[in-house]
Design a protein around this motif. Structure first.
Motif, PDB file in Angstrom:
ATOM      1  N   ALA A   1       0.833  -1.200   0.000  1.00  0.00           N
ATOM      2  CA  ALA A   1       0.000   0.000   0.000  1.00  0.00           C
ATOM      3  C   ALA A   1       0.873   1.258   0.000  1.00  0.00           C
ATOM      4  O   ALA A   1       0.482   2.285   0.488  1.00  0.00           O
ATOM      5  CB  ALA A   1      -0.929  -0.006   1.209  1.00  0.00           C
ATOM      6  N   THR A   2       2.063   1.127  -0.544  1.00  0.00           N
ATOM      7  CA  THR A   2       2.969   2.255  -0.548  1.00  0.00           C
ATOM      8  C   THR A   2       2.581   3.239  -1.638  1.00  0.00           C
ATOM      9  O   THR A   2       1.959   2.895  -2.617  1.00  0.00           O
ATOM     10  CB  THR A   2       4.415   1.788  -0.776  1.00  0.00           C
ATOM     11  OG1 THR A   2       4.474   1.090  -2.009  1.00  0.00           O
ATOM     12  CG2 THR A   2       4.874   0.913   0.361  1.00  0.00           C
ATOM     13  N   SER A   3       2.987   4.467  -1.444  1.00  0.00           N
ATOM     14  CA  SER A   3       2.733   5.489  -2.432  1.00  0.00           C
ATOM     15  C   SER A   3       4.085   6.065  -2.835  1.00  0.00           C
ATOM     16  O   SER A   3       5.119   5.540  -2.458  1.00  0.00           O
ATOM     17  CB  SER A   3       1.820   6.561  -1.838  1.00  0.00           C
ATOM     18  OG  SER A   3       1.389   7.437  -2.843  1.00  0.00           O
ATOM     19  N   PHE A   4       4.076   7.106  -3.574  1.00  0.00           N
ATOM     20  CA  PHE A   4       5.316   7.726  -3.995  1.00  0.00           C
ATOM     21  C   PHE A   4       5.180   9.232  -3.856  1.00  0.00           C
ATOM     22  O   PHE A   4       4.090   9.788  -3.881  1.00  0.00           O
ATOM     23  CB  PHE A   4       5.689   7.316  -5.430  1.00  0.00           C
ATOM     24  CG  PHE A   4       4.566   7.430  -6.419  1.00  0.00           C
ATOM     25  CD1 PHE A   4       4.373   8.594  -7.133  1.00  0.00           C
ATOM     26  CD2 PHE A   4       3.705   6.360  -6.637  1.00  0.00           C
ATOM     27  CE1 PHE A   4       3.335   8.704  -8.041  1.00  0.00           C
ATOM     28  CE2 PHE A   4       2.669   6.451  -7.547  1.00  0.00           C
ATOM     29  CZ  PHE A   4       2.476   7.626  -8.254  1.00  0.00           C
ATOM     30  N   HIS A   5       6.316   9.880  -3.692  1.00  0.00           N
ATOM     31  CA  HIS A   5       6.347  11.325  -3.464  1.00  0.00           C
ATOM     32  C   HIS A   5       6.107  12.076  -4.779  1.00  0.00           C
ATOM     33  O   HIS A   5       6.718  11.768  -5.795  1.00  0.00           O
ATOM     34  CB  HIS A   5       7.691  11.731  -2.874  1.00  0.00           C
ATOM     35  CG  HIS A   5       7.815  13.190  -2.632  1.00  0.00           C
ATOM     36  ND1 HIS A   5       7.138  13.821  -1.620  1.00  0.00           N
ATOM     37  CD2 HIS A   5       8.505  14.151  -3.286  1.00  0.00           C
ATOM     38  CE1 HIS A   5       7.417  15.118  -1.658  1.00  0.00           C
ATOM     39  NE2 HIS A   5       8.237  15.343  -2.657  1.00  0.00           N
ATOM     40  N   VAL A   6       5.209  13.053  -4.719  1.00  0.00           N
ATOM     41  CA  VAL A   6       4.910  13.895  -5.876  1.00  0.00           C
ATOM     42  C   VAL A   6       5.017  15.353  -5.445  1.00  0.00           C
ATOM     43  O   VAL A   6       4.548  15.736  -4.373  1.00  0.00           O
ATOM     44  CB  VAL A   6       3.481  13.613  -6.420  1.00  0.00           C
ATOM     45  CG1 VAL A   6       3.121  14.601  -7.517  1.00  0.00           C
ATOM     46  CG2 VAL A   6       3.376  12.202  -6.937  1.00  0.00           C
ATOM     47  N   GLU A   7       5.636  16.143  -6.308  1.00  0.00           N
ATOM     48  CA  GLU A   7       5.794  17.569  -6.044  1.00  0.00           C
ATOM     49  C   GLU A   7       5.237  18.335  -7.245  1.00  0.00           C
ATOM     50  O   GLU A   7       5.525  17.990  -8.391  1.00  0.00           O
ATOM     51  CB  GLU A   7       7.286  17.856  -5.875  1.00  0.00           C
ATOM     52  CG  GLU A   7       7.621  19.260  -5.503  1.00  0.00           C
ATOM     53  CD  GLU A   7       9.131  19.410  -5.316  1.00  0.00           C
ATOM     54  OE1 GLU A   7       9.714  20.269  -6.021  1.00  0.00           O
ATOM     55  OE2 GLU A   7       9.709  18.658  -4.516  1.00  0.00           O
ATOM     56  N   VAL A   8       4.438  19.371  -6.992  1.00  0.00           N
ATOM     57  CA  VAL A   8       3.854  20.178  -8.073  1.00  0.00           C
ATOM     58  C   VAL A   8       4.334  21.618  -7.915  1.00  0.00           C
ATOM     59  O   VAL A   8       4.186  22.214  -6.853  1.00  0.00           O
ATOM     60  CB  VAL A   8       2.305  20.131  -8.040  1.00  0.00           C
ATOM     61  CG1 VAL A   8       1.726  20.968  -9.173  1.00  0.00           C
ATOM     62  CG2 VAL A   8       1.802  18.709  -8.111  1.00  0.00           C
TER      63      VAL A   8
ATOM     64  N   GLY B   1      13.714   2.757  -8.834  1.00  0.00           N
ATOM     65  CA  GLY B   1      13.552   1.340  -9.153  1.00  0.00           C
ATOM     66  C   GLY B   1      12.416   1.027 -10.108  1.00  0.00           C
ATOM     67  O   GLY B   1      12.134  -0.128 -10.384  1.00  0.00           O
ATOM     68  N   ILE B   2      11.746   2.039 -10.625  1.00  0.00           N
ATOM     69  CA  ILE B   2      10.617   1.838 -11.533  1.00  0.00           C
ATOM     70  C   ILE B   2      11.089   2.088 -12.971  1.00  0.00           C
ATOM     71  O   ILE B   2      11.726   3.091 -13.254  1.00  0.00           O
ATOM     72  CB  ILE B   2       9.448   2.797 -11.193  1.00  0.00           C
ATOM     73  CG1 ILE B   2       8.979   2.587  -9.757  1.00  0.00           C
ATOM     74  CG2 ILE B   2       8.302   2.631 -12.173  1.00  0.00           C
ATOM     75  CD1 ILE B   2       8.409   1.226  -9.478  1.00  0.00           C
ATOM     76  N   ASN B   3      10.743   1.160 -13.855  1.00  0.00           N
ATOM     77  CA  ASN B   3      11.076   1.302 -15.276  1.00  0.00           C
ATOM     78  C   ASN B   3       9.985   2.086 -15.997  1.00  0.00           C
ATOM     79  O   ASN B   3       8.844   2.139 -15.552  1.00  0.00           O
ATOM     80  CB  ASN B   3      11.212  -0.070 -15.941  1.00  0.00           C
ATOM     81  CG  ASN B   3      12.337  -0.871 -15.351  1.00  0.00           C
ATOM     82  OD1 ASN B   3      13.375  -0.319 -14.983  1.00  0.00           O
ATOM     83  ND2 ASN B   3      12.147  -2.166 -15.237  1.00  0.00           N
ATOM     84  N   ARG B   4      10.332   2.632 -17.135  1.00  0.00           N
ATOM     85  CA  ARG B   4       9.392   3.405 -17.958  1.00  0.00           C
ATOM     86  C   ARG B   4       8.143   2.594 -18.307  1.00  0.00           C
ATOM     87  O   ARG B   4       7.039   3.115 -18.347  1.00  0.00           O
ATOM     88  CB  ARG B   4      10.131   3.839 -19.216  1.00  0.00           C
ATOM     89  CG  ARG B   4       9.364   4.658 -20.189  1.00  0.00           C
ATOM     90  CD  ARG B   4      10.241   5.031 -21.345  1.00  0.00           C
ATOM     91  NE  ARG B   4      11.478   5.583 -20.808  1.00  0.00           N
ATOM     92  CZ  ARG B   4      12.034   6.715 -21.216  1.00  0.00           C
ATOM     93  NH1 ARG B   4      11.503   7.373 -22.195  1.00  0.00           N
ATOM     94  NH2 ARG B   4      13.132   7.173 -20.673  1.00  0.00           N
ATOM     95  N   GLU B   5       8.323   1.286 -18.562  1.00  0.00           N
ATOM     96  CA  GLU B   5       7.199   0.419 -18.954  1.00  0.00           C
ATOM     97  C   GLU B   5       6.200   0.210 -17.813  1.00  0.00           C
ATOM     98  O   GLU B   5       5.073  -0.213 -18.037  1.00  0.00           O
ATOM     99  CB  GLU B   5       7.710  -0.948 -19.415  1.00  0.00           C
ATOM    100  CG  GLU B   5       8.615  -0.910 -20.627  1.00  0.00           C
ATOM    101  CD  GLU B   5      10.057  -0.506 -20.287  1.00  0.00           C
ATOM    102  OE1 GLU B   5      10.528  -0.803 -19.161  1.00  0.00           O
ATOM    103  OE2 GLU B   5      10.703   0.112 -21.139  1.00  0.00           O
TER     104      GLU B   5
ATOM    105  N   GLY C   1      14.818   7.393 -12.276  1.00  0.00           N
ATOM    106  CA  GLY C   1      13.813   7.296 -11.214  1.00  0.00           C
ATOM    107  C   GLY C   1      13.036   8.566 -10.960  1.00  0.00           C
ATOM    108  O   GLY C   1      12.317   8.667  -9.970  1.00  0.00           O
ATOM    109  N   LEU C   2      13.157   9.553 -11.824  1.00  0.00           N
ATOM    110  CA  LEU C   2      12.416  10.806 -11.663  1.00  0.00           C
ATOM    111  C   LEU C   2      11.525  11.027 -12.879  1.00  0.00           C
ATOM    112  O   LEU C   2      12.012  11.144 -14.001  1.00  0.00           O
ATOM    113  CB  LEU C   2      13.376  11.984 -11.487  1.00  0.00           C
ATOM    114  CG  LEU C   2      12.716  13.344 -11.250  1.00  0.00           C
ATOM    115  CD1 LEU C   2      11.956  13.357  -9.932  1.00  0.00           C
ATOM    116  CD2 LEU C   2      13.766  14.446 -11.257  1.00  0.00           C
ATOM    117  N   LEU C   3      10.223  11.072 -12.641  1.00  0.00           N
ATOM    118  CA  LEU C   3       9.240  11.361 -13.688  1.00  0.00           C
ATOM    119  C   LEU C   3       8.939  12.850 -13.635  1.00  0.00           C
ATOM    120  O   LEU C   3       8.614  13.392 -12.572  1.00  0.00           O
ATOM    121  CB  LEU C   3       7.958  10.560 -13.456  1.00  0.00           C
ATOM    122  CG  LEU C   3       6.780  10.877 -14.373  1.00  0.00           C
ATOM    123  CD1 LEU C   3       7.083  10.431 -15.804  1.00  0.00           C
ATOM    124  CD2 LEU C   3       5.520  10.210 -13.865  1.00  0.00           C
TER     125      LEU C   3
END
Length: 148
Positions: free
Chosen positions: A43-50, A65-69, A131-133
């Motif tokens: 149930a983890t989330s990820f940090h988002v900044e706007v 650790g997340i791939n583009r796909e 690792g940065l979108l």
């Protein structure tokens, strides 16, 4: 009188301690301890900044650790929706390299970011590096109306 006073439940407590430190129960108790340290590991989330500047809204999501796909990006009305799909497969092999245990865990995390205008999805720019979108959503430009 130097008699040692015997605890009323001393033998029972000693037996219980020994029971919980013996093999099968010890492993079970360790598993329970691990569960309560992290009861909802998926149930983890990820940090988002706007942030915003004069022309754009800039959304940054940290996705180590997340791939583009594994990233799904959607624009719906005035929302940007970032979804991460992750399938973890853990296998254990014996000395002959034969699999004797295989675990699969599917994780999906979603963040929805509201913006103060309807988004034109054709103008969105997105990139994913190390690792940065980064998602750039241009602010709408209205037509200037000349007064008569």
């Amino acid at each position: 009188m130097s008699e040692k006073r015997k605890e009323p439940f001393g033998d029972l407590m000693k037996s219980m301690n020994q029971f919980f430190h013996d093999k099968p129960v010890k492993n079970f108790m360790q598993t329970m301890d691990d569960f309560f340290k992290n009861p909802f590991p998926f149930a983890t989330s990820f940090h988002v900044e706007v942030n915003e500047n004069a022309e754009d809204y800039i959304i940054k999501a940290e996705l180590p650790g997340i791939n583009r796909e594994q990233i799904e990006l959607n624009a719906i009305n005035n929302y940007i929706k970032i979804t991460i799909h992750r399938l973890d497969i853990e296998t254990r092999e014996d000395d002959l390299q034969q699999i004797y245990q295989k675990k699969q865990a599917f994780q999906q995390s979603t963040r929805t970011i509201p913006l103060p205008f309807i988004i034109d999805e054709t103008t969105i720019q997105a990139s994913h590096t190390n690792g940065l979108l980064i998602v750039k959503v241009p602010k709408p430009k209205g037509k200037r109306i000349n007064l008569q």
